[in-house]
Design an enzyme around this catalytic site. Sequence first.
Site, PDB file in Angstrom:
ATOM      1  CG  HIS A  38      -1.923  -1.013   1.364  1.00 56.57           C
ATOM      2  ND1 HIS A  38      -2.057  -1.815   2.471  1.00 56.57           N
ATOM      3  CD2 HIS A  38      -2.905  -1.394   0.506  1.00 56.57           C
ATOM      4  CE1 HIS A  38      -3.086  -2.640   2.304  1.00 56.57           C
ATOM      5  NE2 HIS A  38      -3.614  -2.414   1.122  1.00 56.57           N
ATOM      6  CE  LYS A  62     -13.998  -6.174   1.478  1.00 57.66           C
ATOM      7  NZ  LYS A  62     -12.898  -5.606   0.712  1.00 57.66           N
ATOM      8  NE  ARG A 111      -2.841  -7.160  -4.438  1.00 53.24           N
ATOM      9  CZ  ARG A 111      -3.672  -7.310  -3.436  1.00 53.24           C
ATOM     10  NH1 ARG A 111      -3.251  -7.745  -2.289  1.00 53.24           N
ATOM     11  NH2 ARG A 111      -4.952  -7.053  -3.582  1.00 53.24           N
ATOM     12  CB  SER A 149      -4.441  -6.747   4.274  1.00 49.96           C
ATOM     13  OG  SER A 149      -4.050  -5.473   3.843  1.00 49.96           O
TER      14      SER A 149
END
Length: 192
Positions: A38, A62, A111, A149
Site C-alpha cells: 500500500h 468484511k 497485483r 493484508s
Amino acid sequence: MKHQIERCRMVEKEKGENGDMGKVAIYPGSFDPLTYGHIDVVERGLEIFDKIIVAIAENEEKRPLFSVEERLRMVRTIFKDTPNVIVDSFKGLLVDYVGKTNAKVILRGLRATSDFEYEFHMASMNRSLNTHLDTLFMMTSKDYFFVSSRTIKEVARLGGAVEGLVPDLVVRRLKEKFKLPIPKKRQIGWDD
Ligand code: ADP
C-alpha cells in the site's frame, strides 16, 4: 474533443473558486492492516498527484481484524511526516465520499490478473455512478506483488515473520492482536 475542452474549463473554474488545490486522488481500501505494498502505491502516487487521501473503508461485513479507529491511528502515525497524505475513513458508497472531497481520481493497486476482474467491475460501476470519476491503477512493485493484508494476517497469526513487508508499528500491532511475544528493544519504529 469538445467535451474534453469543456471539462478542462470546468476544472480550471473549480480551481479558481476553491483556491488551487492541485491534483487530488483518493486511495480507498480496507488497509486491514496497511502493508508496504500500500505504501509503495501511495509513494508512487505522490509522483503524479499533489495530495492523496487514504480512505479507510468502514465495512464490518468484511470482519476486519483491526477496528476503523485502530487502522486510522496506525495509518496516521505511519504517514505523520508526509503532509500531502491525508488519512480518513468513510462508510457507504465510495462515490458519495469522493463527492465530499475535491478528488477527481480513485487510485487503486493491481497485483495480479486475479485482481483485475473485481477492480474492473468496481471502476466501471463507480464511473457509471459518477461519470466525472476515473480510476487509475498502479501495477504493484516486484517486491510486493505477493503482499496482501490477508496473507500478512494469516502468516502473522501463525507466528511467521512479516517484518519487511509491513511497517514496524504494524508488526507490533499484529503481535498484540494475536498475543504473540513482542521483542523488548526495537531499533527503529513508529511508537505512538
Ligand atoms: P480492498 O478491501 O478495498 O481490496 P485492500 O486494503 O486490500 O482493500 O487494498 C486496497 C488497494 O490496494 C487495492 O486496490 C489493492 O489492489 C491494492 N493493494 C493491496 N496490496 C497491494 C500490493 N502489494 N501492491 C499493490 N497494490 C496493492
